[in-house]
Design a protein around this motif. Structure first.
Motif, PDB file in Angstrom:
ATOM      1  N   ILE A 151     126.990  45.532  68.294  1.00 36.29           N
ATOM      2  CA  ILE A 151     127.365  45.184  69.673  1.00 36.29           C
ATOM      3  C   ILE A 151     126.185  45.589  70.565  1.00 36.29           C
ATOM      4  CG2 ILE A 151     128.958  45.617  71.580  1.00 36.29           C
ATOM      5  CD1 ILE A 151     131.124  46.215  69.496  1.00 36.29           C
ATOM      6  N   GLY A 152     125.547  44.593  71.138  1.00 38.34           N
ATOM      7  CA  GLY A 152     124.345  44.841  71.958  1.00 38.34           C
ATOM      8  C   GLY A 152     123.073  44.350  71.302  1.00 38.34           C
ATOM      9  N   LYS A 181     126.682  37.614  69.152  1.00 34.00           N
ATOM     10  CA  LYS A 181     126.546  36.679  70.276  1.00 34.00           C
ATOM     11  C   LYS A 181     127.869  35.954  70.482  1.00 34.00           C
ATOM     12  CE  LYS A 181     121.644  35.760  69.496  1.00 34.00           C
ATOM     13  NZ  LYS A 181     120.692  34.822  68.882  1.00 34.00           N
ATOM     14  N   ASP A 182     128.119  35.559  71.729  1.00 36.47           N
ATOM     15  CA  ASP A 182     129.342  34.800  71.990  1.00 36.47           C
ATOM     16  C   ASP A 182     129.092  33.310  71.750  1.00 36.47           C
ATOM     17  OD1 ASP A 182     128.046  33.811  74.216  1.00 36.47           O
ATOM     18  OD2 ASP A 182     129.122  35.086  75.638  1.00 36.47           O
ATOM     19  N   SER A 183     130.124  32.484  72.018  1.00 34.52           N
ATOM     20  CA  SER A 183     130.015  31.057  71.683  1.00 34.52           C
ATOM     21  C   SER A 183     128.956  30.345  72.529  1.00 34.52           C
ATOM     22  CB  SER A 183     131.381  30.376  71.843  1.00 34.52           C
ATOM     23  OG  SER A 183     131.908  30.717  73.105  1.00 34.52           O
ATOM     24  N   HIS A 184     128.515  30.983  73.626  1.00 26.79           N
ATOM     25  CA  HIS A 184     127.439  30.394  74.440  1.00 26.79           C
ATOM     26  C   HIS A 184     126.065  30.881  73.987  1.00 26.79           C
ATOM     27  CE1 HIS A 184     130.609  29.063  77.123  1.00 26.79           C
ATOM     28  NE2 HIS A 184     131.043  30.295  77.167  1.00 26.79           N
ATOM     29  N   GLY A 185     126.037  31.711  72.955  1.00 28.97           N
ATOM     30  CA  GLY A 185     124.758  32.212  72.458  1.00 28.97           C
ATOM     31  C   GLY A 185     124.252  33.434  73.212  1.00 28.97           C
ATOM     32  N   HIS A 186     125.100  34.038  74.042  1.00 29.59           N
ATOM     33  CA  HIS A 186     124.692  35.243  74.764  1.00 29.59           C
ATOM     34  C   HIS A 186     125.032  36.489  73.945  1.00 29.59           C
ATOM     35  CE1 HIS A 186     125.521  32.510  78.391  1.00 29.59           C
ATOM     36  NE2 HIS A 186     124.208  32.584  78.238  1.00 29.59           N
ATOM     37  N   TYR A 187     124.122  37.448  73.964  1.00 27.20           N
ATOM     38  CA  TYR A 187     124.431  38.724  73.306  1.00 27.20           C
ATOM     39  C   TYR A 187     125.647  39.367  73.965  1.00 27.20           C
ATOM     40  CZ  TYR A 187     120.195  38.887  70.478  1.00 27.20           C
ATOM     41  OH  TYR A 187     119.231  38.638  69.542  1.00 27.20           O
ATOM     42  N   VAL A 188     126.529  39.905  73.137  1.00 28.31           N
ATOM     43  CA  VAL A 188     127.715  40.594  73.644  1.00 28.31           C
ATOM     44  C   VAL A 188     127.376  42.073  73.792  1.00 28.31           C
ATOM     45  CG1 VAL A 188     130.099  41.250  73.126  1.00 28.31           C
ATOM     46  CG2 VAL A 188     129.282  38.933  72.585  1.00 28.31           C
ATOM     47  N   MET A 189     127.578  42.594  74.986  1.00 25.52           N
ATOM     48  CA  MET A 189     127.294  44.005  75.262  1.00 25.52           C
ATOM     49  C   MET A 189     128.587  44.822  75.161  1.00 25.52           C
ATOM     50  SD  MET A 189     124.071  44.446  75.849  1.00 25.52           S
ATOM     51  CE  MET A 189     122.885  43.179  75.478  1.00 25.52           C
ATOM     52  N   VAL A 190     128.440  46.113  75.061  1.00 25.82           N
ATOM     53  CA  VAL A 190     129.625  46.951  74.819  1.00 25.82           C
ATOM     54  C   VAL A 190     130.537  47.029  76.049  1.00 25.82           C
ATOM     55  CG1 VAL A 190     128.663  49.226  75.454  1.00 25.82           C
ATOM     56  CG2 VAL A 190     130.315  49.043  73.560  1.00 25.82           C
ATOM     57  N   ASP A 191     130.017  46.667  77.229  1.00 17.16           N
ATOM     58  CA  ASP A 191     130.868  46.652  78.425  1.00 17.16           C
ATOM     59  C   ASP A 191     131.471  45.264  78.661  1.00 17.16           C
ATOM     60  OD1 ASP A 191     128.512  45.378  79.090  1.00 17.16           O
ATOM     61  OD2 ASP A 191     128.330  46.305  81.069  1.00 17.16           O
ATOM     62  N   ASP A 192     131.437  44.427  77.640  1.00 16.01           N
ATOM     63  CA  ASP A 192     132.007  43.075  77.761  1.00 16.01           C
ATOM     64  C   ASP A 192     133.504  43.174  78.102  1.00 16.01           C
ATOM     65  OD1 ASP A 192     131.212  40.059  76.405  1.00 16.01           O
ATOM     66  OD2 ASP A 192     133.350  40.528  76.710  1.00 16.01           O
ATOM     67  N   PRO A 193     133.962  42.395  79.106  1.00 17.38           N
ATOM     68  CA  PRO A 193     135.379  42.475  79.508  1.00 17.38           C
ATOM     69  C   PRO A 193     136.345  42.206  78.361  1.00 17.38           C
ATOM     70  CG  PRO A 193     134.126  41.034  80.998  1.00 17.38           C
ATOM     71  CD  PRO A 193     133.180  41.449  79.910  1.00 17.38           C
ATOM     72  N   ARG A 194     135.906  41.439  77.352  1.00 14.90           N
ATOM     73  CA  ARG A 194     136.817  41.142  76.233  1.00 14.90           C
ATOM     74  C   ARG A 194     137.085  42.369  75.365  1.00 14.90           C
ATOM     75  NH1 ARG A 194     133.313  35.920  74.733  1.00 14.90           N
ATOM     76  NH2 ARG A 194     131.805  37.345  75.660  1.00 14.90           N
ATOM     77  N   LEU A 195     136.207  43.368  75.466  1.00 14.46           N
ATOM     78  CA  LEU A 195     136.420  44.590  74.685  1.00 14.46           C
ATOM     79  C   LEU A 195     137.225  45.635  75.466  1.00 14.46           C
ATOM     80  CD1 LEU A 195     132.820  44.931  73.175  1.00 14.46           C
ATOM     81  CD2 LEU A 195     134.907  44.342  71.920  1.00 14.46           C
ATOM     82  N   ALA A 207     122.261  50.656  70.716  1.00 11.90           N
ATOM     83  CA  ALA A 207     120.786  50.726  70.693  1.00 11.90           C
ATOM     84  C   ALA A 207     120.298  51.480  69.447  1.00 11.90           C
ATOM     85  CB  ALA A 207     120.207  51.321  71.961  1.00 11.90           C
ATOM     86  N   GLU A 208     119.021  51.669  69.392  1.00  4.83           N
ATOM     87  CA  GLU A 208     118.339  52.254  68.244  1.00  4.83           C
ATOM     88  C   GLU A 208     117.168  53.073  68.782  1.00  4.83           C
ATOM     89  OE1 GLU A 208     119.923  52.262  65.309  1.00  4.83           O
ATOM     90  OE2 GLU A 208     118.506  51.088  64.134  1.00  4.83           O
ATOM     91  N   PRO A 209     116.426  53.750  67.925  1.00  3.62           N
ATOM     92  CA  PRO A 209     115.231  54.456  68.411  1.00  3.62           C
ATOM     93  C   PRO A 209     114.243  53.490  69.080  1.00  3.62           C
ATOM     94  CG  PRO A 209     115.803  55.205  66.221  1.00  3.62           C
ATOM     95  CD  PRO A 209     116.689  54.030  66.516  1.00  3.62           C
ATOM     96  N   ASP A 210     113.409  54.047  69.950  1.00  2.00           N
ATOM     97  CA  ASP A 210     112.441  53.237  70.725  1.00  2.00           C
ATOM     98  C   ASP A 210     111.610  52.313  69.832  1.00  2.00           C
ATOM     99  OD1 ASP A 210     113.362  54.649  72.847  1.00  2.00           O
ATOM    100  OD2 ASP A 210     111.530  55.838  73.170  1.00  2.00           O
ATOM    101  N   VAL A 211     111.314  52.791  68.627  1.00  2.00           N
ATOM    102  CA  VAL A 211     110.407  52.053  67.756  1.00  2.00           C
ATOM    103  C   VAL A 211     110.970  50.683  67.349  1.00  2.00           C
ATOM    104  CG1 VAL A 211     111.231  53.090  65.595  1.00  2.00           C
ATOM    105  CG2 VAL A 211     108.857  52.318  65.772  1.00  2.00           C
ATOM    106  N   ALA A 228     118.570  47.528  78.608  1.00  2.00           N
ATOM    107  CA  ALA A 228     119.774  46.729  78.892  1.00  2.00           C
ATOM    108  C   ALA A 228     120.938  47.181  78.016  1.00  2.00           C
ATOM    109  CB  ALA A 228     119.475  45.247  78.669  1.00  2.00           C
ATOM    110  N   VAL A 229     120.647  47.500  76.754  1.00  3.60           N
ATOM    111  CA  VAL A 229     121.716  47.941  75.843  1.00  3.60           C
ATOM    112  C   VAL A 229     122.271  49.290  76.310  1.00  3.60           C
ATOM    113  CG1 VAL A 229     122.290  48.525  73.465  1.00  3.60           C
ATOM    114  CG2 VAL A 229     120.665  46.677  73.916  1.00  3.60           C
ATOM    115  N   LEU A 230     121.374  50.201  76.691  1.00  4.47           N
ATOM    116  CA  LEU A 230     121.841  51.515  77.161  1.00  4.47           C
ATOM    117  C   LEU A 230     122.578  51.396  78.498  1.00  4.47           C
ATOM    118  CD1 LEU A 230     118.986  54.018  76.211  1.00  4.47           C
ATOM    119  CD2 LEU A 230     121.120  53.550  75.017  1.00  4.47           C
ATOM    120  N   ALA A 231     122.134  50.465  79.333  1.00  5.73           N
ATOM    121  CA  ALA A 231     122.822  50.276  80.623  1.00  5.73           C
ATOM    122  C   ALA A 231     124.258  49.811  80.393  1.00  5.73           C
ATOM    123  CB  ALA A 231     122.058  49.275  81.482  1.00  5.73           C
ATOM    124  N   SER A 232     124.470  48.968  79.374  1.00  3.15           N
ATOM    125  CA  SER A 232     125.839  48.510  79.095  1.00  3.15           C
ATOM    126  C   SER A 232     126.694  49.681  78.596  1.00  3.15           C
ATOM    127  CB  SER A 232     125.839  47.356  78.089  1.00  3.15           C
ATOM    128  OG  SER A 232     125.498  47.808  76.800  1.00  3.15           O
TER     129      SER A 232
END
Ligand SMILES: [Zn+2]
Length: 373
Positions: free
Chosen positions: A150-151, A155-169, A188-192, A225-229
């Protein structure tokens, strides 16, 4: 809670008190210049009733149970739905394997369940997911994991990445909070994973797992962006306890973690697979962080023991890791940790007790080891 469990807890309290002196003695040995042996680490750690708040164990074996008994170790056993890893089994089979291990562990393990996020766009997703989680809670699950897919993958049916703050979750997180369960969030993952660096600690992982190397995936969301979600999830769900796996994926600098802990009282972190990242930051800074935020950090290893194969090398590795991490957190030894010389943090005993036991009990209520009144 049955009578046997209450008696066990009383025994545990008594043993903890009796072992207090042994712990102090063991730390004393190392501070006086003698290197700390695995045996000493085990003795000192076992007295704290340590919890590994982040592990994945799918094999039952008497040798493993024996090891957990020897170290007095309790494992939070986490399920992960991974459609990329060829070794990860479907959720129902994983749950069965994990529960068989938990049963064999005789009170030394608890279940952290998960759900299949790849079903997100199906109309019955919220209901069937919540029903499944509630069934897991009824069967003793104490937490729910959301994973980096997640993040970083889904991806959703429109091809957008689904973030953890997605309203569907959101209904799912609300249900977890309503059941007073904990969310273990690995976003997310380490910076590398975004900025290749041949000298970085985790470089070899991305060489083996290019599917998670975001620097090679066009259109992948940034780490920020992933951490912001994830931060948005924390802000939106103040009554949901969230443990951010792997130092909350802010492994490069404890100041980044501190910022989030200050901002979100419902947030804690685990150390799983990221102690090496602590050891390469300045000792005084890391020590001050762990003391200041002593109520917010849970010890974890990220041990992964698959259903099949010889369990003995995994047991050896786990014991080595427990001993090395203890040496780092508890002693004044300077020693070779993961290929470089590291000075131990020599954290005060009350801080160690929280790191290894109390915080897991507080942040993940329902641990079999943790119902001490
Ligand atoms: Zn893990």
């Amino acid at each position: 809670m049955g009578k046997a469990k209450v008696r066990k807890i009383h025994d545990q309290q008594l043993r903890t008190l009796l072992c207090f002196a042994i712990v102090a003695a063991s730390i004393g040995v190392s501070s006086s210049g003698q290197p700390t042996s695995t045996q000493q680490a085990r003795q000192a750690l076992a007295a704290l009733h340590p919890v590994d708040a982040h592990a994945h164990v799918f094999q039952s074996d008497p040798a493993l149970t024996r090891m957990l008994e020897q170290w007095n170790l309790h494992i939070v056993n986490i399920l992960v739905v991974d459609d990329k890893g060829p070794t990860r089994r479907p959720l129902d089979q994983q749950r069965a394997d994990a529960l068989a291990f938990i049963h064999s562990a005789r009170g030394h393990a608890s279940l952290c369940t998960t759900f299949d996020p790849f079903r997100l766009s199906q109309p019955d997703f919220p209901k069937t997911t919540i029903d499944q989680l509630n069934q897991d809670f009824a069967n003793g699950a104490i937490a729910v994991k959301v994973w980096k897919n997640i993040g970083m993958e889904l991806k959703d049916s429109h091809g957008h990445y689904v973030m953890v703050d997605d309203p569907r979750l959101r209904p799912i997180f609300q249900d977890i909070a309503a059941h007073d369960k904990t969310l273990i969030a690995h976003q997310a993952e380490p910076d590398v994973a975004w900025k290749p660096d041949p000298k970085a600690i985790d470089t070899s992982y991305y060489a083996e797992h290019p599917e998670w190397d975001m620097s090679k995936i066009p259109g992948a969301p940034s780490k920020a962006a992933v951490l912001a979600s994830r931060d948005h999830l924390l802000a939106q769900n103040p009554r949901l306890r969230v443990v951010g796996a792997h130092l909350g994926s802010m492994e490069s600098n404890v100041d980044l973690v501190a910022e989030r802990l200050d901002r979100y009282p419902n947030f804690a972190i685990d150390t799983a697979a990221r102690v090496p990242h602590l050891t390469i930051q300045p000792r005084a800074k890391v020590r001050a962080f762990l003391i200041k935020y002593q109520d917010r950090v849970l010890y974890g290893t990220d041990t992964d023991i698959m259903r099949k194969g010889d369990v003995n090398p995994s047991i050896t590795d786990l014991q080595k890791q427990l001993a090395e991490d203890w040496r780092y957190f508890a002693t004044a030894d300077t020693f070779n940790y993961d290929g470089h010389m590291v000075p131990g943090l020599q954290l005060p005993l009350p801080v160690l007790r929280k790191l290894y036991h109390d915080n897991a009990v507080h942040w993940i209520p329902g641990l079999a080891t943790g119902s001490v009144p």
